[in-house]
Design a protein around this motif. Structure first.
Motif, PDB file in Angstrom:
ATOM      1  N   ARG A  64      44.428  34.242  40.980  1.00 36.85           N
ATOM      2  CA  ARG A  64      45.758  34.404  41.341  1.00 36.85           C
ATOM      3  C   ARG A  64      46.057  35.864  41.134  1.00 36.85           C
ATOM      4  O   ARG A  64      47.334  36.164  41.287  1.00 36.85           O
ATOM      5  N   ALA A  65      45.000  36.771  40.581  1.00 41.95           N
ATOM      6  CA  ALA A  65      45.224  38.209  40.692  1.00 41.95           C
ATOM      7  C   ALA A  65      45.184  38.801  42.040  1.00 41.95           C
ATOM      8  O   ALA A  65      44.608  39.763  42.252  1.00 41.95           O
ATOM      9  N   THR A  66      46.173  38.659  42.867  1.00 42.59           N
ATOM     10  CA  THR A  66      46.249  38.913  44.213  1.00 42.59           C
ATOM     11  C   THR A  66      46.486  40.455  44.594  1.00 42.59           C
ATOM     12  O   THR A  66      46.279  41.083  45.602  1.00 42.59           O
ATOM     13  N   ALA A  67      47.333  40.944  43.329  1.00 36.66           N
ATOM     14  CA  ALA A  67      47.575  42.445  43.446  1.00 36.66           C
ATOM     15  C   ALA A  67      46.544  43.299  43.232  1.00 36.66           C
ATOM     16  O   ALA A  67      46.744  44.316  43.022  1.00 36.66           O
ATOM     17  N   LEU A  68      45.283  42.957  42.804  1.00 35.35           N
ATOM     18  CA  LEU A  68      44.084  43.796  42.266  1.00 35.35           C
ATOM     19  C   LEU A  68      43.881  44.790  43.467  1.00 35.35           C
ATOM     20  O   LEU A  68      43.969  46.103  42.634  1.00 35.35           O
ATOM     21  N   GLU A  69      43.768  44.518  44.566  1.00 35.56           N
ATOM     22  CA  GLU A  69      43.349  45.715  45.740  1.00 35.56           C
ATOM     23  C   GLU A  69      44.736  46.721  45.555  1.00 35.56           C
ATOM     24  O   GLU A  69      44.326  47.682  46.126  1.00 35.56           O
ATOM     25  N   ARG A  70      45.851  46.309  45.211  1.00 36.44           N
ATOM     26  CA  ARG A  70      47.055  47.257  45.299  1.00 36.44           C
ATOM     27  C   ARG A  70      47.184  48.153  43.881  1.00 36.44           C
ATOM     28  O   ARG A  70      47.520  49.102  43.807  1.00 36.44           O
ATOM     29  N   LYS A  71      46.666  47.397  42.803  1.00 37.73           N
ATOM     30  CA  LYS A  71      46.920  47.917  41.359  1.00 37.73           C
ATOM     31  C   LYS A  71      45.870  48.888  41.228  1.00 37.73           C
ATOM     32  O   LYS A  71      46.166  49.905  40.744  1.00 37.73           O
ATOM     33  N   PHE A  72      44.569  48.521  41.216  1.00 37.98           N
ATOM     34  CA  PHE A  72      43.603  49.503  41.223  1.00 37.98           C
ATOM     35  C   PHE A  72      43.516  50.888  41.650  1.00 37.98           C
ATOM     36  O   PHE A  72      43.260  52.131  40.944  1.00 37.98           O
ATOM     37  N   PRO A  73      43.769  50.749  42.988  1.00 38.27           N
ATOM     38  CA  PRO A  73      43.864  52.432  43.649  1.00 38.27           C
ATOM     39  C   PRO A  73      45.043  52.890  43.027  1.00 38.27           C
ATOM     40  O   PRO A  73      45.010  54.249  43.030  1.00 38.27           O
ATOM     41  N   ALA A  74      46.225  52.312  42.599  1.00 36.36           N
ATOM     42  CA  ALA A  74      47.296  53.087  41.994  1.00 36.36           C
ATOM     43  C   ALA A  74      47.112  53.537  40.638  1.00 36.36           C
ATOM     44  O   ALA A  74      47.602  54.674  40.258  1.00 36.36           O
ATOM     45  N   LEU A  75      45.863  53.079  40.043  1.00 39.29           N
ATOM     46  CA  LEU A  75      45.498  53.681  38.716  1.00 39.29           C
ATOM     47  C   LEU A  75      44.189  54.708  39.054  1.00 39.29           C
ATOM     48  O   LEU A  75      43.712  55.085  38.006  1.00 39.29           O
ATOM     49  N   GLY A  76      43.699  54.674  39.985  1.00 36.31           N
ATOM     50  CA  GLY A  76      42.837  55.526  40.614  1.00 36.31           C
ATOM     51  C   GLY A  76      41.473  55.063  40.825  1.00 36.31           C
ATOM     52  O   GLY A  76      40.399  55.618  40.742  1.00 36.31           O
ATOM     53  N   GLY A  77      41.349  53.807  40.773  1.00 41.92           N
ATOM     54  CA  GLY A  77      40.178  52.947  41.396  1.00 41.92           C
ATOM     55  C   GLY A  77      40.231  52.404  42.652  1.00 41.92           C
ATOM     56  O   GLY A  77      40.617  51.567  42.764  1.00 41.92           O
ATOM     57  N   HIS A  78      39.680  53.373  43.500  1.00 42.47           N
ATOM     58  CA  HIS A  78      39.566  52.883  45.020  1.00 42.47           C
ATOM     59  C   HIS A  78      38.234  52.012  45.377  1.00 42.47           C
ATOM     60  O   HIS A  78      38.043  51.765  46.377  1.00 42.47           O
ATOM     61  N   CYS A  79      37.232  52.198  44.254  1.00 44.20           N
ATOM     62  CA  CYS A  79      35.819  51.559  44.670  1.00 44.20           C
ATOM     63  C   CYS A  79      35.641  51.021  42.996  1.00 44.20           C
ATOM     64  O   CYS A  79      36.294  51.678  42.017  1.00 44.20           O
ATOM     65  N   ASP A  80      34.509  50.531  42.801  1.00 46.47           N
ATOM     66  CA  ASP A  80      34.213  49.769  41.718  1.00 46.47           C
ATOM     67  C   ASP A  80      33.768  50.871  40.646  1.00 46.47           C
ATOM     68  O   ASP A  80      34.359  50.624  39.374  1.00 46.47           O
ATOM     69  N   CYS A  81      33.152  51.871  40.939  1.00 49.28           N
ATOM     70  CA  CYS A  81      32.803  52.921  40.035  1.00 49.28           C
ATOM     71  C   CYS A  81      33.978  53.714  39.779  1.00 49.28           C
ATOM     72  O   CYS A  81      33.969  54.189  38.386  1.00 49.28           O
ATOM     73  N   GLU A  82      34.893  53.858  40.482  1.00 46.47           N
ATOM     74  CA  GLU A  82      36.170  54.524  40.057  1.00 46.47           C
ATOM     75  C   GLU A  82      37.093  53.707  39.112  1.00 46.47           C
ATOM     76  O   GLU A  82      37.681  54.338  38.322  1.00 46.47           O
ATOM     77  N   VAL A  83      36.867  52.303  39.423  1.00 46.89           N
ATOM     78  CA  VAL A  83      37.437  51.716  38.406  1.00 46.89           C
ATOM     79  C   VAL A  83      37.164  51.789  36.796  1.00 46.89           C
ATOM     80  O   VAL A  83      37.743  51.821  36.002  1.00 46.89           O
ATOM     81  N   MET A  84      35.750  51.986  36.979  1.00 51.65           N
ATOM     82  CA  MET A  84      35.178  52.142  35.676  1.00 51.65           C
ATOM     83  C   MET A  84      35.393  53.577  34.955  1.00 51.65           C
ATOM     84  O   MET A  84      35.350  53.901  33.618  1.00 51.65           O
TER      85      MET A  84
END
Length: 136
Positions: A55-75
């Motif tokens: 149900r976390a369908t906005a993940l692809e929108r939220k993480f880039p907004a926080l600076g996480g465009h890929c998995d390592c950038e999320v970390m």
């Protein structure tokens, strides 16, 4: 039809089990574990979402907004280690590969467990971003 030995099938099953998020494992612990297999976009984030928090369908929108465009950038940009739960280098300088076990989260969430802190200023809630509240 090609026949596989029991050992080959067991080895393949071990690999598949390793790539699947463990029950109650948080997204940050899963990403931390999976980044040793490489970073290709939000592959591990979406794998976790699809299997544990559909149900976390906005993940692809939220993480880039926080600076996480890929998995390592999320970390690097979205999650950081909660220093209270990680061993200090002075206590154990020889072993920098130690990772504490996940503190578990409920199924269906992409929030991190206590081992991690999410970037401040933006909170999860009802699928929208909320601005940081400032004290007067």
């Amino acid at each position: 039809m090609e026949q596989y030995t029991v050992d080959e099938l067991e080895d393949a099953l071990k690999v598949v089990k390793m790539l699947i998020p463990q029950r109650y494992e948080c997204l940050a612990c899963y990403l931390n574990r999976m980044l040793s297999h490489g970073c290709t976009g939000l592959k591990w984030c979406t794998t976790y979402r699809d299997l544990r928090a559909p149900r976390a369908t906005a993940l692809e929108r939220k993480f880039p907004a926080l600076g996480g465009h890929c998995d390592c950038e999320v970390m690097m940009n979205v999650f950081r280690a909660n220093e209270a739960f990680w061993p200090r280098e002075a206590e154990n300088p020889s072993d920098d590969s130690y990772v504490p076990p996940c503190h578990k989260v409920r199924l269906g969430t992409i929030k991190p467990c206590e081992l991690w802190v999410m970037r401040t200023g933006i909170q999860w809630g009802a699928g929208v971003f909320r601005a940081e509240t400032k004290c007067a």
